[in-house]
Scaffold this motif. Structure first.
Motif, PDB file in Angstrom:
ATOM      1  N   ASN A  32       0.817  -1.228   0.000  1.00 34.14           N
ATOM      2  CA  ASN A  32       0.000   0.000   0.000  1.00 34.14           C
ATOM      3  C   ASN A  32       0.845   1.271   0.000  1.00 34.14           C
ATOM      4  O   ASN A  32       0.377   2.344   0.370  1.00 34.14           O
ATOM      5  CB  ASN A  32      -0.975   0.010   1.185  1.00 34.14           C
ATOM      6  CG  ASN A  32      -0.284   0.213   2.530  1.00 34.14           C
ATOM      7  OD1 ASN A  32       0.942   0.181   2.613  1.00 34.14           O
ATOM      8  ND2 ASN A  32      -1.068   0.407   3.575  1.00 34.14           N
TER       9      ASN A  32
ATOM     10  N   THR B 219      -0.453   4.394  -2.116  1.00 36.56           N
ATOM     11  CA  THR B 219      -1.588   5.149  -1.568  1.00 36.56           C
ATOM     12  C   THR B 219      -1.293   5.719  -0.186  1.00 36.56           C
ATOM     13  O   THR B 219      -1.821   6.768   0.186  1.00 36.56           O
ATOM     14  CB  THR B 219      -2.834   4.248  -1.488  1.00 36.56           C
ATOM     15  OG1 THR B 219      -2.532   3.080  -0.693  1.00 36.56           O
ATOM     16  CG2 THR B 219      -3.283   3.819  -2.878  1.00 36.56           C
TER      17      THR B 219
ATOM     18  N   THR C 143       8.012  10.069  -7.463  1.00 35.67           N
ATOM     19  CA  THR C 143       7.678   8.826  -6.769  1.00 35.67           C
ATOM     20  C   THR C 143       8.728   7.730  -6.943  1.00 35.67           C
ATOM     21  O   THR C 143       8.493   6.586  -6.553  1.00 35.67           O
ATOM     22  CB  THR C 143       6.317   8.302  -7.263  1.00 35.67           C
ATOM     23  OG1 THR C 143       6.393   8.073  -8.690  1.00 35.67           O
ATOM     24  CG2 THR C 143       5.217   9.305  -6.965  1.00 35.67           C
TER      25      THR C 143
ATOM     26  N   TYR D 202       9.620   5.422  -4.008  1.00 31.54           N
ATOM     27  CA  TYR D 202       8.669   4.420  -3.501  1.00 31.54           C
ATOM     28  C   TYR D 202       9.287   3.025  -3.463  1.00 31.54           C
ATOM     29  O   TYR D 202       9.056   2.253  -2.526  1.00 31.54           O
ATOM     30  CB  TYR D 202       7.412   4.386  -4.377  1.00 31.54           C
ATOM     31  CG  TYR D 202       6.431   5.521  -4.157  1.00 31.54           C
ATOM     32  CD1 TYR D 202       6.798   6.662  -3.457  1.00 31.54           C
ATOM     33  CD2 TYR D 202       5.128   5.448  -4.652  1.00 31.54           C
ATOM     34  CE1 TYR D 202       5.905   7.706  -3.266  1.00 31.54           C
ATOM     35  CE2 TYR D 202       4.224   6.478  -4.468  1.00 31.54           C
ATOM     36  CZ  TYR D 202       4.617   7.605  -3.777  1.00 31.54           C
ATOM     37  OH  TYR D 202       3.721   8.626  -3.591  1.00 31.54           O
TER      38      TYR D 202
END
Length: 343
Positions: free
Chosen positions: A53, A56, A85, A88
């Motif tokens: 996750n 999000t 991003t 991530y």
């Protein structure tokens, strides 16, 4: 009643008045000052994330923690820039790492609740605002980072690196000895949270070290003022915690206070400006080299002595309040007016 008895009674009450005056100078009523500390548990919010996750969950944390989030990801974890991003994938690796997960479990088990620390910090900041009403109380944010930093001060936040307050006997610290020696990690205890946060705020936000500190006396009295300020806003915290001493180190400096001062005088160190010659009296260490027997001496002897000088100065100058002390940069005048002569 004999004259001798009258004199004894008079001296008793005179001493009581003097001591009361010194204590009252530090004891202030802060009950009317509205400060409500709530420690924001970034560590617990981070625990809700898992590799699946990330996409999000991280944007939610970024929005909630703003500048702290950026400092945490980029500086403390070194996961990459938050400008896009790409980081991530690194966060997936970090959160999926078993050592990081073990640290998370240890932090969760040690710090289920931080209410006591909220109360302590609330009282400390009420004292700070008593003397400096315009001071802005920062956000207090708790986290763990894999032993990257203990108390970061950033844009409107003060952080608590909980993984660096797990307790001196934490199973994690022996593995860190090469980067964090035992004489440092012994202070990684929960009781150090409040004094270390306040020390960071005082030293870095309120009274940063001036560039014009040249002599040992300058550095001695500047640090003495900081320690005196900390004592004033942390009236329930023992001196040993304020100084970051062990109980044995505190006993040692109390016992040899006059010898320490004599050493500085006999070796003409007060006005020494060569930092290499005075460094050992100012910095963290397990002991002070060349002083005492069997490495039993305490470190930071100049800081301790500076604190005693400032105490004497304030006790002898009852008309000087805390802001006036902190504003005074005439370190020689503070020493002279203190008439510091330990016995």
């Amino acid at each position: 009643m004999s004259c001798k008895s009258i004199v004894q009674i008079y001296l008793f009450f005179l001493t009581a008045i003097i001591l009361s005056g010194c204590q009252n100078k530090k004891a202030v009523d802060v009950s009317h000052i509205d400060v409500n500390i709530r420690i924001e548990r970034f560590d617990q919010d981070l625990d809700t994330l898992h590799p699946q996750n990330i996409a999000t969950g991280l944007p939610v944390l970024e929005k909630k923690y703003s500048s702290f989030y950026r400092d945490y990801i980029e500086g403390m974890l070194g996961a990459g820039s938050t400008a896009d991003t790409a980081y991530y994938s690194n966060m997936r690796l970090i959160l999926g790492n078993e050592d990081f997960a073990a640290l998370k479990r240890e932090v969760n088990g040690t710090f289920k609740d931080l209410k006591e620390k909220e109360n302590e910090l609330g009282d400390a900041f009420r004292h700070i605002k008593y003397f400096y009403p315009k001071v802005q109380v920062p956000r207090i944010i708790s986290f763990y980072s894999g032993f990257s930093v203990q108390v970061p001060l950033g844009e409107n936040y003060l952080g608590i690196g909980l993984d660096m307050f797990l307790g001196a006997d934490s199973r994690f610290y022996p593995a860190l000895r090469q980067s964090i020696p035992q004489y440092i990690s012994r202070r990684f205890t929960p009781e150090n949270i409040t004094p270390r946060l306040i020390e960071t705020f005082v030293r870095e936000e309120m009274f940063p070290e001036p560039d014009d500190l040249h002599t040992l006396l300058d550095r001695m009295v500047y640090n003495g003022k900081v320690l005196y300020f900390m004592q004033s806003v942390l009236p329930e915290v023992p001196d040993s915690l304020i100084m970051n001493y062990t109980s044995d180190q505190k006993k040692w400096v109390d016992k040899y206070e006059s010898d320490i001062w004599g050493y500085f005088l006999e070796n003409d160190l007060l006005y020494e400006s060569d930092y290499m010659k005075i460094q050992k009296f100012l910095t963290e260490a397990p002991f002070t080299p060349g002083i005492g027997n069997r490495n039993e001496s305490a470190p930071k002897l100049a800081l301790f002595t500076g604190w005693q000088i400032v105490k004497e100065y304030m006790d002898r100058n009852q008309d000087v309040d805390l802001p006036a002390l902190m504003k005074n940069t005439d370190y020689q005048q503070i020493l002279t007016d203190s008439r510091y002569k330990p016995r």
